[in-house]
Design an enzyme around this catalytic site. Sequence first.
Site, PDB file in Angstrom:
ATOM      1  N   LYS A  13     -25.270  14.931   7.592  1.00  0.00           N
ATOM      2  CA  LYS A  13     -24.818  14.076   6.477  1.00  0.00           C
ATOM      3  C   LYS A  13     -25.758  12.880   6.288  1.00  0.00           C
ATOM      4  O   LYS A  13     -26.079  12.516   5.163  1.00  0.00           O
ATOM      5  CB  LYS A  13     -23.397  13.540   6.731  1.00  0.00           C
ATOM      6  N   ARG A  88     -12.791   9.341   7.431  1.00  0.00           N
ATOM      7  CA  ARG A  88     -12.588  10.156   8.641  1.00  0.00           C
ATOM      8  C   ARG A  88     -11.133  10.407   8.940  1.00  0.00           C
ATOM      9  O   ARG A  88     -10.823  11.149   9.872  1.00  0.00           O
ATOM     10  CB  ARG A  88     -13.228   9.465   9.824  1.00  0.00           C
ATOM     11  N   ARG A 127     -30.672  15.408  20.202  1.00  0.00           N
ATOM     12  CA  ARG A 127     -31.064  14.373  19.228  1.00  0.00           C
ATOM     13  C   ARG A 127     -31.455  13.077  19.927  1.00  0.00           C
ATOM     14  O   ARG A 127     -30.760  12.613  20.825  1.00  0.00           O
ATOM     15  CB  ARG A 127     -29.878  14.108  18.290  1.00  0.00           C
ATOM     16  N   ARG A 160     -28.523   8.139  21.533  1.00  0.00           N
ATOM     17  CA  ARG A 160     -27.302   7.393  21.189  1.00  0.00           C
ATOM     18  C   ARG A 160     -26.269   7.603  22.288  1.00  0.00           C
ATOM     19  O   ARG A 160     -26.111   8.717  22.771  1.00  0.00           O
ATOM     20  CB  ARG A 160     -26.735   7.903  19.852  1.00  0.00           C
TER      21      ARG A 160
HETATM   22  P1  AMP Z   1     -21.561   8.327  12.626  1.00  0.00           P
HETATM   23  O1  AMP Z   1     -22.874   7.651  12.657  1.00  0.00           O
HETATM   24  O2  AMP Z   1     -21.059   8.560  11.240  1.00  0.00           O
HETATM   25  O3  AMP Z   1     -21.529   9.565  13.482  1.00  0.00           O
HETATM   26  O4  AMP Z   1     -20.519   7.310  13.292  1.00  0.00           O
HETATM   27  C1  AMP Z   1     -20.663   6.894  14.631  1.00  0.00           C
HETATM   28  C2  AMP Z   1     -19.350   6.344  15.155  1.00  0.00           C
HETATM   29  O5  AMP Z   1     -18.955   5.212  14.385  1.00  0.00           O
HETATM   30  C3  AMP Z   1     -18.164   7.299  15.091  1.00  0.00           C
HETATM   31  O6  AMP Z   1     -18.125   8.198  16.164  1.00  0.00           O
HETATM   32  C4  AMP Z   1     -16.999   6.309  15.100  1.00  0.00           C
HETATM   33  O7  AMP Z   1     -16.787   5.768  16.379  1.00  0.00           O
HETATM   34  C5  AMP Z   1     -17.533   5.193  14.217  1.00  0.00           C
HETATM   35  N1  AMP Z   1     -17.225   5.418  12.784  1.00  0.00           N
HETATM   36  C6  AMP Z   1     -18.114   5.590  11.770  1.00  0.00           C
HETATM   37  N2  AMP Z   1     -17.478   5.764  10.598  1.00  0.00           N
HETATM   38  C7  AMP Z   1     -16.152   5.742  10.878  1.00  0.00           C
HETATM   39  C8  AMP Z   1     -14.971   5.891  10.098  1.00  0.00           C
HETATM   40  N3  AMP Z   1     -15.022   6.117   8.767  1.00  0.00           N
HETATM   41  N4  AMP Z   1     -13.776   5.786  10.737  1.00  0.00           N
HETATM   42  C9  AMP Z   1     -13.692   5.544  12.057  1.00  0.00           C
HETATM   43  N5  AMP Z   1     -14.755   5.415  12.855  1.00  0.00           N
HETATM   44  C10 AMP Z   1     -15.994   5.509  12.283  1.00  0.00           C
END
Ligand code: AMP
Length: 217
Positions: A13, A88, A127, A160
């Site tokens: 994404k 989410r 990654r 990460r």
């Molecule tokens: P991502 O980079 O989108 O994989 O997000 C990394 C982390 O940020 C996720 O695993 C969550 O802990 C937090 N996070 C990002 N977006 C959301 C969201 N919309 N709702 C809740 N937690 C989020």
Amino acid sequence: MLIVLLGPPGAGKGTQGERLAARLGVPKIATGDVLRAAVREGTPLGLEAKAAMDRGDLVPDEVIMGIMKETLNSPDAAKGAILDGVVRTIPQAEGLTEMIQSLGRELDAVLLFDVETEELVRRLSGRTTCDSCQRPFFGREPGQPCGCTEHNGVGTLTRRRDDEPEAVRKRLEVYKAQTAPVIDWYRRNGARIVAINAVGTLDEVEARALAGLGPSR
Ligand code: AMP
């Protein structure tokens, strides 16, 4: 133009969101990026979110709603936005829908990234991310220089915290339990859902996304 990108972690994404945003001339808004920047800067938002993120859990809906409100109202997003990882949970989908309506705008599509779990685990465990430009790389070890030309190659590749195996497992569970039901929620609420096969080269997946979104894009 507002497009929500939905799909499991590791589905691409972020990468495709960048490409679509550049092509469609709107910003990409990613709550994950906003949260990671807050953690790096040690702001109150970052301090609140860090533990949940490191475990692979979601941060609370209220925190996300605050970020969404601020970013959607920013002048940058006046023409639209690609929303990456922003929705989410069902309460977040409800909150975003209300926010969009109150701004007198409409959601154009939910772009759904389809990738099998085995492939997601393979991608996430291989990654690394540049600590300077935040770009993801696959199959390159932590500690190497990023070397990317746009950012003068100053960064170093790191893993990460939430790409460690335990957190990856957790994130995939969380996706299944809390995020996958959002697809049905959007379906029931009449959103236009465009599902694409997200396995292929970056160009192939981008072409499928653009084709799915329609000729006017
Ligand atoms: P991502 O980079 O989108 O994989 O997000 C990394 C982390 O940020 C996720 O695993 C969550 O802990 C937090 N996070 C990002 N977006 C959301 C969201 N919309 N709702 C809740 N937690 C989020």
